[in-house]
Design an enzyme around this catalytic site. Sequence first.
Site, PDB file in Angstrom:
ATOM      1  N   LEU A  10       0.793  -1.230   0.000  1.00 31.71           N
ATOM      2  CA  LEU A  10       0.000   0.000   0.000  1.00 31.71           C
ATOM      3  C   LEU A  10       0.827   1.283   0.000  1.00 31.71           C
ATOM      4  O   LEU A  10       0.267   2.372   0.060  1.00 31.71           O
ATOM      5  CB  LEU A  10      -1.013   0.019   1.155  1.00 31.71           C
ATOM      6  CG  LEU A  10      -1.868  -1.258   1.302  1.00 31.71           C
ATOM      7  CD1 LEU A  10      -2.823  -1.114   2.470  1.00 31.71           C
ATOM      8  CD2 LEU A  10      -2.600  -1.600   0.024  1.00 31.71           C
ATOM      9  N   CYS A  11       2.165   1.188  -0.050  1.00 36.02           N
ATOM     10  CA  CYS A  11       2.991   2.392  -0.196  1.00 36.02           C
ATOM     11  C   CYS A  11       2.947   2.856  -1.648  1.00 36.02           C
ATOM     12  O   CYS A  11       2.991   2.036  -2.562  1.00 36.02           O
ATOM     13  CB  CYS A  11       4.445   2.119   0.195  1.00 36.02           C
ATOM     14  SG  CYS A  11       4.728   2.167   1.949  1.00 36.02           S
ATOM     15  N   HIS A  12       2.895   4.163  -1.828  1.00 37.78           N
ATOM     16  CA  HIS A  12       2.863   4.739  -3.169  1.00 37.78           C
ATOM     17  C   HIS A  12       4.260   4.773  -3.776  1.00 37.78           C
ATOM     18  O   HIS A  12       5.216   5.111  -3.085  1.00 37.78           O
ATOM     19  CB  HIS A  12       2.332   6.176  -3.121  1.00 37.78           C
ATOM     20  CG  HIS A  12       0.901   6.264  -2.719  1.00 37.78           C
ATOM     21  ND1 HIS A  12       0.507   6.219  -1.410  1.00 37.78           N
ATOM     22  CD2 HIS A  12      -0.224   6.406  -3.453  1.00 37.78           C
ATOM     23  CE1 HIS A  12      -0.809   6.326  -1.344  1.00 37.78           C
ATOM     24  NE2 HIS A  12      -1.285   6.437  -2.570  1.00 37.78           N
TER      25      HIS A  12
ATOM     26  N   MET B 246       8.200   5.940   5.349  1.00 39.22           N
ATOM     27  CA  MET B 246       8.511   4.517   5.147  1.00 39.22           C
ATOM     28  C   MET B 246       9.807   4.341   4.369  1.00 39.22           C
ATOM     29  O   MET B 246      10.584   3.418   4.639  1.00 39.22           O
ATOM     30  CB  MET B 246       7.354   3.800   4.438  1.00 39.22           C
ATOM     31  CG  MET B 246       6.096   3.697   5.282  1.00 39.22           C
ATOM     32  SD  MET B 246       6.356   3.016   6.945  1.00 39.22           S
ATOM     33  CE  MET B 246       7.051   1.428   6.567  1.00 39.22           C
ATOM     34  N   GLU B 247      10.076   5.232   3.431  1.00 41.30           N
ATOM     35  CA  GLU B 247      11.318   5.146   2.651  1.00 41.30           C
ATOM     36  C   GLU B 247      12.533   5.374   3.548  1.00 41.30           C
ATOM     37  O   GLU B 247      13.550   4.679   3.426  1.00 41.30           O
ATOM     38  CB  GLU B 247      11.284   6.151   1.498  1.00 41.30           C
ATOM     39  CG  GLU B 247      10.338   5.767   0.375  1.00 41.30           C
ATOM     40  CD  GLU B 247       8.856   5.976   0.652  1.00 41.30           C
ATOM     41  OE1 GLU B 247       8.040   5.599  -0.210  1.00 41.30           O
ATOM     42  OE2 GLU B 247       8.484   6.500   1.718  1.00 41.30           O
TER      43      GLU B 247
ATOM     44  N   ASP C 293      25.353  -8.293   7.157  1.00 42.14           N
ATOM     45  CA  ASP C 293      25.806  -9.222   6.120  1.00 42.14           C
ATOM     46  C   ASP C 293      27.305  -9.097   5.853  1.00 42.14           C
ATOM     47  O   ASP C 293      28.000 -10.097   5.706  1.00 42.14           O
ATOM     48  CB  ASP C 293      25.027  -9.005   4.825  1.00 42.14           C
ATOM     49  CG  ASP C 293      25.460  -9.976   3.741  1.00 42.14           C
ATOM     50  OD1 ASP C 293      25.394 -11.202   3.982  1.00 42.14           O
ATOM     51  OD2 ASP C 293      25.897  -9.509   2.671  1.00 42.14           O
TER      52      ASP C 293
END
EC number: 4.6.1.17
Length: 160
Positions: free
Chosen positions: A76-78, A114-115, A129
């Site tokens: 649902l993120c644009h 969110m980004e 890692d």
Amino acid sequence: MNEGLTHLDENGKAIMVDVGEKNATGRLAIARGEVRMKESTLKLIMSGEMAKGDVWAVARVAGIMAAKKTPDLIPLCHPLLLSSVSVDFTPHPGQGRVEIEARVRVTGQTGVEMEALMAVAVAGLAIYDMCKAVDKEMVVSEIRLMEKHGGKSGTFLRQE
């Protein structure tokens, strides 16, 4: 029934919020997190002696790529045309930790929180890692939004 829940339609189904009527404005989000590790691991990173190579460079690029891929991974993120993404690291010798900070900018109809969070998370995972051969006990943690500017809800500043 779903009053106030913007990612659900009138039948309770998940939807992507329609931002088409919103004005495009400048927006900024800043997120932070950290990776805790053995002091010896941090020394290897800082001296450039990690066997896999330049940990900072790889983690920075991983974080930037993650910000760009956020709508592919978070439902649902644009998809957004990001103006800039920066990922920076602050090592804390003697504490065995590295602070990660991501800054994401856009001129658009929705924010970039969110980004920025995704950039921090993936940069932390990339550090893990790159260093796991010498330190499997590292912990990626404290991922949080620090600031948000722009948009209808205005400014958010975390009080720490």
